[in-house]
Design a protein around this motif. Structure first.
Motif, mmCIF file in Angstrom:
data_model
loop_
_atom_site.group_PDB
_atom_site.id
_atom_site.type_symbol
_atom_site.label_atom_id
_atom_site.label_comp_id
_atom_site.label_asym_id
_atom_site.label_seq_id
_atom_site.Cartn_x
_atom_site.Cartn_y
_atom_site.Cartn_z
ATOM 1 N N TYR A 29 -49.576 -21.514 -32.959
ATOM 2 C CA TYR A 29 -49.099 -21.324 -34.338
ATOM 3 C C TYR A 29 -50.213 -20.740 -35.209
ATOM 4 N N GLU A 49 -36.626 -30.005 -38.358
ATOM 5 C CA GLU A 49 -37.333 -30.976 -37.503
ATOM 6 C C GLU A 49 -38.110 -30.286 -36.379
ATOM 7 N N GLN A 54 -46.736 -30.113 -40.345
ATOM 8 C CA GLN A 54 -47.651 -31.237 -40.544
ATOM 9 C C GLN A 54 -49.094 -30.807 -40.253
ATOM 10 N N LEU A 78 -45.300 -22.716 -44.172
ATOM 11 C CA LEU A 78 -45.138 -22.586 -42.721
ATOM 12 C C LEU A 78 -45.411 -21.159 -42.257
ATOM 13 N N ARG A 102 -44.513 -39.902 -32.248
ATOM 14 C CA ARG A 102 -44.674 -39.685 -33.689
ATOM 15 C C ARG A 102 -45.204 -40.904 -34.437
ATOM 16 N N LEU A 149 -41.771 -20.195 -33.032
ATOM 17 C CA LEU A 149 -42.578 -21.359 -32.663
ATOM 18 C C LEU A 149 -41.793 -22.668 -32.719
ATOM 19 N N ILE A 181 -49.853 -25.972 -31.556
ATOM 20 C CA ILE A 181 -50.439 -25.763 -32.884
ATOM 21 C C ILE A 181 -51.520 -24.688 -32.849
ATOM 22 N N TRP A 225 -41.505 -29.458 -37.708
ATOM 23 C CA TRP A 225 -42.262 -30.517 -38.377
ATOM 24 C C TRP A 225 -43.696 -30.618 -37.871
ATOM 25 N N SER A 226 -43.890 -30.527 -36.564
ATOM 26 C CA SER A 226 -45.253 -30.667 -36.020
ATOM 27 C C SER A 226 -46.185 -29.593 -36.570
ATOM 28 N N ILE A 227 -45.720 -28.353 -36.608
ATOM 29 C CA ILE A 227 -46.625 -27.300 -37.085
ATOM 30 C C ILE A 227 -46.766 -27.350 -38.609
ATOM 31 N N SER A 281 -45.645 -39.379 -42.884
ATOM 32 C CA SER A 281 -44.222 -39.178 -42.570
ATOM 33 C C SER A 281 -44.002 -38.958 -41.085
ATOM 34 N N LEU A 282 -43.002 -39.637 -40.577
ATOM 35 C CA LEU A 282 -42.704 -39.549 -39.148
ATOM 36 C C LEU A 282 -41.841 -38.353 -38.801
ATOM 37 N N ARG A 298 -48.835 -41.092 -33.711
ATOM 38 C CA ARG A 298 -49.506 -39.979 -34.374
ATOM 39 C C ARG A 298 -49.781 -40.320 -35.840
ATOM 40 N N GLN A 299 -48.759 -40.880 -36.503
ATOM 41 C CA GLN A 299 -48.928 -41.227 -37.918
ATOM 42 C C GLN A 299 -50.014 -42.270 -38.102
#
Lengths: 404, 404
Positions: free
Chosen positions: A253, B245, B252, B312, A382, B377, A250, B248-250, B284-285, A385-386
């Protein structure tokens, strides 16, 4: 009831901290130990190994009575601001003493150094600027400016805990608090075994190295059993400890998709270093390799890590520059003894004590909550994390009952 | 030499695309096929399964002579802007014909619909606004407004490829280009087997489903062997295909650490949806679960995905609003035949043709490069990710020699 304050990070709580807590209580002869502790990101600009909740529990299980959070805006900072925020909170908590660990171990040299610095402040400032212009890092410039002036303090200010101690002592003086400063000599490995039995004392750094190397068993002798259990529990729940590498994706990113202008808006990003950070982000495979690419003689590793923490948490210059001093005290946990102190002294506290953050609006809290969410994003599992993303709202202060 | 243009995404190139390319060449009787192709992010607001370079190679190996990139600012857009940017590029490339697939399959209804729309434009606009106020999504409001007006086109504008075809035909008319529009009826599964032998035609959607389900072998009959080989190669190199998917991490991270104000600065983030997006990001997972939480009757899945793509990639309103039409053509690849065309027609091209982006400064290119970095990424393999982060600078246009 009288309270002794300590400024801590407990990353993690180890035998040295246990010794410090026992000795602080003994030396100050007070009834209650209050620790003001960095939250998710630490003074050196890195994520804490485990959550502030786990670290609070470790502290409460080892003799600390109350743990309160040092807000993000003071925790990830150079020594002056870190010390000033910490001491302000301990003052607001009504502490009559503060006890810090130092390489020196005697309080007189600190008291003398504070007066000496006040007397020579202009000359010191001038010399620091001069040494910085010559290319020295800030800490080196400070140390060199002191030794350049006549009748410099006997305190060895090349030692990290002496430096912090001086800042605590100075902050007490500047904030005109009726707190007596105390110091305890930091103990080396295998020292003071008569107090700690057969247990060993190691630095938090060496303990973290062992933990990150996945040899959790190797640290068993270096931490109290309660810490060891908490670490095992954390590992079992989260399947990891936190390190910068967990945040590399991140951070990368952020660095490669933000404009140079956006990077520059972040706190501590100065002098064009945003170019260097962005360029290195393209070509680095890991956080460690990235750091090796961006570090220079001018910037200490810690200073760069702090910049990166502010980038990661999205902390802008505009958000920090308006903040002067703490506006609330966030309670993380207490023992029965700690609760007793709070009940008896609640009218004497000079800042609001916050147990639940829901509904509260405060610029400092905003930064704390964002730091907490950012910390959560380093959790790989995950589901965990949530859960963690809302933890600042769902987790009440830990209350450790005497019977437990 | 005369050229026929096609607007494509090739996600991935399959037997239906092969049929379209063969039929386009046959119907237009031109010598060269030029495809303008979306880069890393597609019209539906999602990352392409494989890189634009791999998709370019698939196209060149299956009869397309030149592949150029549709800039990000046109590729991840509603049909009007997507079509307008694509047609402008095919016009600038000197195409005398454009051939698109449609459910209808005849060009006359498209030409008629363009004239009919011009005649009724004010009424249509009024009706669309009215239906949107009643809560319809934009595409539904458009379709309903058409059928509400007398002598509506016979063209079925509830079909996605008819809608796109109409926008292409309109763009040619509006940009006053001397391009003849052609259309080919989209073929269904097991249709036109006499042309493609025993191979099957499936939609790109169903092919992607199979690929994401990890059953790569299942698609072997549905794509040309060259596509299948490219997909195998990609999987071998990158150990993945790209899907939301992977981002998703970045995404989020972006959603939970940006302020509402910062989210609102992004293109297409309107009407307070930033609150809904941020709130859902906490709980959200996965990307899929997130989408299910944020979708409403008012917003189509595609519209939300496009918003998320802009978030994004960090695409701001201020960056998009100033952009009207393409300012360059990025060459991704060519065959010998394509190269021949470019050499003979280079003076006729009405926009600069760009083979290397190093040193070039252009607001459109800025967005393309950032979209490329963002796409990188999502690559989990760190070594491959680093390589890819600079790929827009290191990868020259692919030149497929006839002998190869």
């Amino acid at each position: 009831m009288k309270a002794t304050g300590m400024v801590v990070e407990y990353n993690p709580f180890h035998n040295g901290h246990l010794f410090h807590a026992l000795a602080a209580k003994e030396q100050t002869e007070n009834d209650v130990l209050i620790a003001v502790m960095s939250g998710p990101f630490l003074q050196r600009g890195e994520p804490a190994l485990v959550s502030k909740w786990a670290r609070t529990k470790m502290a409460l299980l080892s003799g600390v009575d109350i743990v309160v959070e040092l807000p993000y805006v003071f925790s990830t900072q150079h020594a002056t601001t870190f010390a000033s925020g910490s001491i302000a909170i301990l003052g607001a908590m009504g502490c009559s003493a503060v006890c810090f660990g130092s390489e020196d171990g005697q309080i007189a040299p600190f008291l003398h150094a504070v007066q000496w610095k006040k007397k020579h402040s202009k000359e010191i400032d001038r010399l620091i600027q001069q040494y910085i212009r010559l290319g020295l890092s800030y800490p080196s410039a400070v140390a060199k400016s002191y030794t350049s002036i006549d009748k410099a303090p006997v305190l060895d200010l090349s030692k990290p805990n002496n430096i912090l101690g001086l800042h605590y002592t100075e902050a007490i003086d500047q904030q005109q608090l009726s707190i007596t400063p105390h110091t305890i000599k930091r103990v080396e490995a295998n020292y003071h075994d008569e107090i700690l039995g057969n247990n060993k004392i190691s630095s938090a750094t060496s303990i973290r190295k062992k933990i990150n190397g996945s040899y959790l068993e190797d640290i068993e002798d270096h931490v109290p059993p309660s810490t060891y259990n908490e670490l095992l529990l954390y590992k079992k729940s989260y399947h990891q400890f936190h390190s910068w590498e967990d945040y590399w994706s991140i951070l990368q990113y952020k660095l490669v998709t933000s404009s140079l202008h956006e990077l520059r808006d972040h706190y501590e990003i100065e002098e064009g270093i945003e170019h260097r950070l962005q360029e290195a982000a393209y070509t680095s495979l890991s956080f460690l390799l990235f750091m090796e690419q961006v570090k220079t003689k001018r910037y200490t590793w810690t200073r760069i890590q702090r910049m990166l923490t502010h980038l990661l948490t999205g902390t802008k210059k505009s958000e920090v520059q308006s903040i002067q001093s703490p506006t609330y005290i966030r309670l993380l946990g207490m023992t029965d003894n700690g609760r007793n102190y709070l009940q008896k002294n609640k009218k004497k506290l000079t800042l609001p004590l916050v147990s639940k953050v829901g509904g509260m609006i405060d610029p400092l809290l905003n930064l704390d909550l964002r730091a907490g969410r950012t910390y959560a994003l380093g959790i790989k599992d995950r589901t965990r994390r949530q859960e963690f993303l809302k933890k600042d709202f769902t987790q009440p202060p830990i209350h450790l009952h005497s019977s437990s």
